[in-house]
Write a protein that holds these residues in place. Sequence first.
Motif, PDB file in Angstrom:
ATOM      1  N   SER A   1     140.526  52.308 -15.375  1.00 52.10           N
ATOM      2  CA  SER A   1     141.127  53.066 -15.919  1.00 52.10           C
ATOM      3  C   SER A   1     142.800  53.249 -16.034  1.00 52.10           C
ATOM      4  CB  SER A   1     140.666  54.321 -15.482  1.00 52.10           C
ATOM      5  OG  SER A   1     141.110  54.565 -14.030  1.00 52.10           O
ATOM      6  N   LEU A   6     142.783  50.607 -19.150  1.00 47.42           N
ATOM      7  CA  LEU A   6     143.385  51.363 -19.911  1.00 47.42           C
ATOM      8  C   LEU A   6     144.416  51.936 -20.602  1.00 47.42           C
ATOM      9  CD1 LEU A   6     141.037  51.117 -22.985  1.00 47.42           C
ATOM     10  CD2 LEU A   6     140.355  53.474 -21.453  1.00 47.42           C
ATOM     11  N   ALA A  35     136.270  55.831 -19.938  1.00 48.74           N
ATOM     12  CA  ALA A  35     136.834  56.094 -21.076  1.00 48.74           C
ATOM     13  C   ALA A  35     137.807  56.985 -21.556  1.00 48.74           C
ATOM     14  CB  ALA A  35     136.142  54.997 -22.359  1.00 48.74           C
ATOM     15  N   THR A  66     134.500  50.944 -28.018  1.00 51.40           N
ATOM     16  CA  THR A  66     135.008  51.356 -27.685  1.00 51.40           C
ATOM     17  C   THR A  66     136.872  51.338 -26.948  1.00 51.40           C
ATOM     18  OG1 THR A  66     133.484  52.321 -27.003  1.00 51.40           O
ATOM     19  CG2 THR A  66     135.065  53.046 -25.644  1.00 51.40           C
ATOM     20  N   VAL A  67     136.964  50.073 -26.415  1.00 54.44           N
ATOM     21  CA  VAL A  67     138.351  50.011 -26.057  1.00 54.44           C
ATOM     22  C   VAL A  67     139.193  49.651 -27.604  1.00 54.44           C
ATOM     23  CG1 VAL A  67     139.523  47.335 -24.794  1.00 54.44           C
ATOM     24  CG2 VAL A  67     137.947  48.587 -24.059  1.00 54.44           C
TER      25      VAL A  67
END
Length: 537
Positions: free
Chosen positions: A323, A326, A367, A408-409
């Motif tokens: 996390s 991200l 995410a 997703t990223v």
Amino acid sequence: MYRLLIVDDDIHVVEGITFDLDLEKLGISELYTAFNVRQAKEVFQRHPVDILLCDIEMPQGSGLELLAWVNEHYPQTETVFVTSHADFRYAKEAIELGSLDYLLKPVLVSDLERAIGKATGKIHQTSEANHYHRLWIRHHPLIIESFWLDLLHRTIPSNPVAVKEKMAERNLPYTDRTTFLPVIVSVQRWHKELSPRDVKIMEYALRKCAEEIIVGSDSKAAIVPLDRGRLLLVFALGEGDIAVPEELERHCETYIDCCRRYFYCDLCCYIGKVVQAHEIPEMYENLAALEYNNVAFDNKVFLWQGIARTDGQVRLPDMNLWSTMLKSGAKERILNEAADYLDRLTKTGGMDLQALRQFQMNFLQMAYFVLSLRGIQAHQLFSDRKSTDLSILATRSVTDMMALVHHTVDKAIAQTEAAAKTNGVVEDVKKYIALNLGLDEMSRDVIAAQVFLNPDYLSRIFKKETGFSISDYVLQERIRVAKELLSKTDMPVSGVAITVGYSNFSHFTKIFKKYTESNPMEYRHLMQAMGASAPES
């Protein structure tokens, strides 16, 4: 209708028989005659002959010699001997050669007709039997396929007695000593976008390829289509056959390579162990479970023997660290961490469907949490078709999971960066409002969903940037556009109301008057009187 050939060296006998026979009654459509063996052979070579009525002793060859030749070249022909010699030796040889009847001259017409009727009856019976035999040969693979499907679906009870009865009932080519080796062939993915019709065509091609490469000349093997690009191959083994011959593995490997190169797909083969027929359902379920849990390997042959079982407990990666990566936009680090983790789990034998599902849930939770901190609504951001499809397919394999991680990223970082640019978000909201003023529903929640932000978060940054709440800005825009339309067009007031999002005319009039101190018609007349040079500010 039948074709009859009469052979006798006595022309009077031939003419007498021809005259006495009621050809229509006997079903004879064509009548041929010959006076020696050579002529008879010529008739056979020119015309089909169903019934041969023949003397035994003739010059240039006997009727027995003719029958031996007919048996070799035209075995479907039925023969009746008519002779003057009541010689047992002749009769015995005629019977051994397959003569249907043996009549002595002078023969009664009734006896002759009965013999011909016996011949036509046998021909009909044989023809009917051949017809059903051809049908049986044609449909026998379907009968075998149906048997295995009934057994898999438990329509046939999984006990030796019931299975044996059904095998006998369907005339299957198996004995009590026959054992069986099941193999599941399963497509993992197609590398090209295929329509439902294309998939059916490709599945047919896969089956024909399996017949040629894996089954080959094994006439006792059955190929049973299952579902979604899956086949069940059942090999019947006799005593002394090798349980899992190495050549079967090689054939499966060749088949996989062929399908990968020519049919644009990845697939695996799962070879079971040798079992009795009634044990096939259980063995099939074991192989199906192996197939179900294979999320790590593509284009591989699996053997049931020695398959390791996991305890279902896997150590998940540190999602707190992920996390943090991200949040900072460290895309490549997250992707490398995900790939390394999945690869390690695969190599240690801990990768199965359950482990992949646990990874997916934890990754998405991480995410979505990061996105929520940025005021971004993940359920809105990932509601598109591609995101949904990738999420559904992700647990099919490690390859598909990595596709979901990449997607997703990428999308999360892009949206986070966009949300960080307040001016850009506010401009997007303004554009959306301008293009959709006619919508009845123009709430804060609806607008926030368009930019994937939390409504409270969007309200804060919108008011900070513009000085207005979203609802006040929408109202001002509606009044502004309504004034433009009233002053510069002849559009009916009801049309103006609908254009700016008010389906209730009286409500529009009330709101308009509140903010302009005149109703719509008064405002139009005022603007016309002023020359409609500009709308009132």
